[in-house]
Scaffold this active site. Structure first.
Site, PDB file in Angstrom:
ATOM      1  N   ASP A   1       5.531  33.491 -71.473  1.00  0.00           N
ATOM      2  CA  ASP A   1       5.681  32.219 -72.179  1.00  0.00           C
ATOM      3  C   ASP A   1       6.225  31.186 -71.177  1.00  0.00           C
ATOM      4  O   ASP A   1       5.472  30.600 -70.422  1.00  0.00           O
ATOM      5  CB  ASP A   1       6.607  32.465 -73.368  1.00  0.00           C
ATOM      6  CG  ASP A   1       6.792  31.274 -74.282  1.00  0.00           C
ATOM      7  OD1 ASP A   1       5.954  30.370 -74.262  1.00  0.00           O
ATOM      8  OD2 ASP A   1       7.782  31.243 -75.034  1.00  0.00           O
TER       9      ASP A   1
ATOM     10  N   GLU B   1       3.430  43.463 -69.180  1.00  0.00           N
ATOM     11  CA  GLU B   1       4.150  42.563 -70.089  1.00  0.00           C
ATOM     12  C   GLU B   1       3.210  42.145 -71.224  1.00  0.00           C
ATOM     13  O   GLU B   1       2.005  41.988 -71.011  1.00  0.00           O
ATOM     14  CB  GLU B   1       4.653  41.363 -69.269  1.00  0.00           C
ATOM     15  CG  GLU B   1       5.396  40.291 -70.009  1.00  0.00           C
ATOM     16  CD  GLU B   1       6.719  40.717 -70.637  1.00  0.00           C
ATOM     17  OE1 GLU B   1       6.687  41.649 -71.475  1.00  0.00           O
ATOM     18  OE2 GLU B   1       7.749  40.107 -70.347  1.00  0.00           O
ATOM     19  N   ASP B   2       3.749  41.959 -72.408  1.00  0.00           N
ATOM     20  CA  ASP B   2       2.925  41.530 -73.541  1.00  0.00           C
ATOM     21  C   ASP B   2       2.503  40.071 -73.393  1.00  0.00           C
ATOM     22  O   ASP B   2       1.335  39.735 -73.455  1.00  0.00           O
ATOM     23  CB  ASP B   2       3.657  41.752 -74.883  1.00  0.00           C
ATOM     24  CG  ASP B   2       5.055  41.149 -74.900  1.00  0.00           C
ATOM     25  OD1 ASP B   2       5.522  40.622 -73.868  1.00  0.00           O
ATOM     26  OD2 ASP B   2       5.713  41.215 -75.959  1.00  0.00           O
TER      27      ASP B   2
ATOM     28  N   ARG C   1       4.648  43.783 -85.738  1.00  0.00           N
ATOM     29  CA  ARG C   1       4.172  44.495 -84.541  1.00  0.00           C
ATOM     30  C   ARG C   1       2.996  45.419 -84.850  1.00  0.00           C
ATOM     31  O   ARG C   1       2.184  45.712 -83.985  1.00  0.00           O
ATOM     32  CB  ARG C   1       5.299  45.346 -83.934  1.00  0.00           C
ATOM     33  CG  ARG C   1       6.455  44.552 -83.369  1.00  0.00           C
ATOM     34  CD  ARG C   1       7.336  45.456 -82.513  1.00  0.00           C
ATOM     35  NE  ARG C   1       8.654  44.900 -82.277  1.00  0.00           N
ATOM     36  CZ  ARG C   1       8.956  44.039 -81.311  1.00  0.00           C
ATOM     37  NH1 ARG C   1       8.017  43.624 -80.500  1.00  0.00           N
ATOM     38  NH2 ARG C   1      10.176  43.591 -81.161  1.00  0.00           N
TER      39      ARG C   1
ATOM     40  N   LYS D   1       0.793  31.739 -71.908  1.00  0.00           N
ATOM     41  CA  LYS D   1       0.741  30.383 -72.463  1.00  0.00           C
ATOM     42  C   LYS D   1       0.983  29.403 -71.319  1.00  0.00           C
ATOM     43  O   LYS D   1       2.130  29.028 -71.043  1.00  0.00           O
ATOM     44  CB  LYS D   1       1.846  30.199 -73.502  1.00  0.00           C
ATOM     45  CG  LYS D   1       1.719  31.036 -74.743  1.00  0.00           C
ATOM     46  CD  LYS D   1       2.891  30.721 -75.671  1.00  0.00           C
ATOM     47  CE  LYS D   1       2.903  31.599 -76.871  1.00  0.00           C
ATOM     48  NZ  LYS D   1       4.172  31.468 -77.623  1.00  0.00           N
TER      49      LYS D   1
ATOM     50  N   VAL E   1       2.507  33.663 -81.635  1.00  0.00           N
ATOM     51  CA  VAL E   1       1.576  34.710 -82.079  1.00  0.00           C
ATOM     52  C   VAL E   1       2.314  35.993 -82.444  1.00  0.00           C
ATOM     53  O   VAL E   1       3.408  36.258 -81.931  1.00  0.00           O
ATOM     54  CB  VAL E   1       0.505  35.023 -80.993  1.00  0.00           C
ATOM     55  CG1 VAL E   1      -0.459  33.863 -80.820  1.00  0.00           C
ATOM     56  CG2 VAL E   1       1.142  35.393 -79.662  1.00  0.00           C
TER      57      VAL E   1
ATOM     58  N   ASP F   1       6.173  40.704 -82.272  1.00  0.00           N
ATOM     59  CA  ASP F   1       6.847  40.560 -83.569  1.00  0.00           C
ATOM     60  C   ASP F   1       7.254  39.120 -83.857  1.00  0.00           C
ATOM     61  O   ASP F   1       7.301  38.267 -82.978  1.00  0.00           O
ATOM     62  CB  ASP F   1       8.117  41.414 -83.593  1.00  0.00           C
ATOM     63  CG  ASP F   1       9.232  40.788 -82.755  1.00  0.00           C
ATOM     64  OD1 ASP F   1       8.957  40.386 -81.600  1.00  0.00           O
ATOM     65  OD2 ASP F   1      10.365  40.668 -83.257  1.00  0.00           O
TER      66      ASP F   1
HETATM   67  P1  5GP Z   1       9.419  34.038 -71.403  1.00  0.00           P
HETATM   68  O1  5GP Z   1      10.647  34.580 -70.732  1.00  0.00           O
HETATM   69  O2  5GP Z   1       8.174  34.102 -70.546  1.00  0.00           O
HETATM   70  O3  5GP Z   1       9.637  32.657 -71.949  1.00  0.00           O
HETATM   71  O4  5GP Z   1       9.191  34.875 -72.713  1.00  0.00           O
HETATM   72  C1  5GP Z   1       8.687  36.136 -72.703  1.00  0.00           C
HETATM   73  C2  5GP Z   1       9.037  36.858 -73.979  1.00  0.00           C
HETATM   74  O5  5GP Z   1       9.208  35.978 -75.092  1.00  0.00           O
HETATM   75  C3  5GP Z   1       7.925  37.799 -74.363  1.00  0.00           C
HETATM   76  O6  5GP Z   1       8.059  39.047 -73.707  1.00  0.00           O
HETATM   77  C4  5GP Z   1       8.063  37.862 -75.864  1.00  0.00           C
HETATM   78  O7  5GP Z   1       9.006  38.840 -76.195  1.00  0.00           O
HETATM   79  C5  5GP Z   1       8.605  36.504 -76.255  1.00  0.00           C
HETATM   80  N1  5GP Z   1       7.536  35.596 -76.728  1.00  0.00           N
HETATM   81  C6  5GP Z   1       7.088  34.485 -76.109  1.00  0.00           C
HETATM   82  N2  5GP Z   1       6.108  33.889 -76.810  1.00  0.00           N
HETATM   83  C7  5GP Z   1       5.914  34.663 -77.905  1.00  0.00           C
HETATM   84  C8  5GP Z   1       5.009  34.570 -79.034  1.00  0.00           C
HETATM   85  O8  5GP Z   1       4.167  33.674 -79.180  1.00  0.00           O
HETATM   86  N3  5GP Z   1       5.111  35.560 -79.955  1.00  0.00           N
HETATM   87  C9  5GP Z   1       6.005  36.570 -79.855  1.00  0.00           C
HETATM   88  N4  5GP Z   1       6.009  37.469 -80.827  1.00  0.00           N
HETATM   89  N5  5GP Z   1       6.865  36.687 -78.817  1.00  0.00           N
HETATM   90  C10 5GP Z   1       6.812  35.737 -77.850  1.00  0.00           C
END
Ligand code: 5GP
Length: 178
Positions: A106, A102-103, A168, A134, A156, A162
């Site tokens: 969050d 996973e990138d 990207r 995070k 970020v 993106d």
């Molecule tokens: P989660 O489900 O953990 O809240 O979010 C995960 C997804 O939200 C990531 O795979 C990404 O696509 C997007 N995301 C969360 N924070 C960021 C950020 O700071 N920058 C970007 N570009 N995408 C984010």
């Protein structure tokens, strides 16, 4: 300091290409050790993880497979609300050693919904490698087994990530300016 503009927002340098590659090499070294002889399958989540997954994969010296999937959320029936579904998971993971790539984690919502779906298919093991996390944004705690960087709760872009479709291709990671 080099400021980049993506759409209407300004971003400042945060993690250099060198810092990222150094961490990736360290994570790969650990994976090479932990998965030697286990023929794991890596499942990379598109779009954000495509550059990270490629760079990490190149550093792996073990026997390993990779598959790219996309997660789509759609409105479920009545009470279920949003439901996540994996597109492109055309591989039988029963009894396999699985590593999710996973990138960024969050709130943890995406993985908290997706992991049980994978568990249901009874892999031998299921671990997570994430480039960024995070911790302050956590709503659904996710155990990240291999982590690149813990970062503050700032948006970020770059290195596959993106902002509304753009950014990207920036080779480093930039964060939103104050
Ligand atoms: P989660 O489900 O953990 O809240 O979010 C995960 C997804 O939200 C990531 O795979 C990404 O696509 C997007 N995301 C969360 N924070 C960021 C950020 O700071 N920058 C970007 N570009 N995408 C984010």
């Amino acid at each position: 300091m080099r400021i980049v503009r993506v759409h209407d927002k300004k971003f400042e340098p945060y993690l250099t290409a060198e810092m990222i590659q150094t961490r990736i090499k360290a994570i790969a070294a650990q994976l090479n050790k932990d998965y030697a002889g286990k023929k794991p399958v890596f499942i990379a989540i598109l779009n954000g993880s495509f550059i990270f997954a490629a760079d990490l994969f190149k550093e792996l010296s073990i026997e390993v497979e990779i598959c790219f999937i996309k997660l789509a959320s759609y409105k479920g029936t009545r009470s279920t609300g949003q439901v996540i579904t994996a597109i492109g998971l055309d591989m039988d993971i029963f009894g396999r050693e699985v590593v999710i790539v996973e990138d960024i984690v969050d709130t943890g919502k995406t993985l908290s919904e997706f992991l049980p779906q994978l568990q249901h298919q009874q892999p031998a093991s299921l671990k997570i490698v994430a480039l960024l996390h995070k911790p302050e944004a956590t709503v659904f705690p996710i155990p990240i087994d291999y982590l690149g960087f813990s970062i503050p709760n700032k948006f970020v872009v770059g290195y596959g990530l993106d902002y509304d479709g753009l950014g990207r291709n920036i080779p480093e990671i930039y964060k939103l300016t104050e």
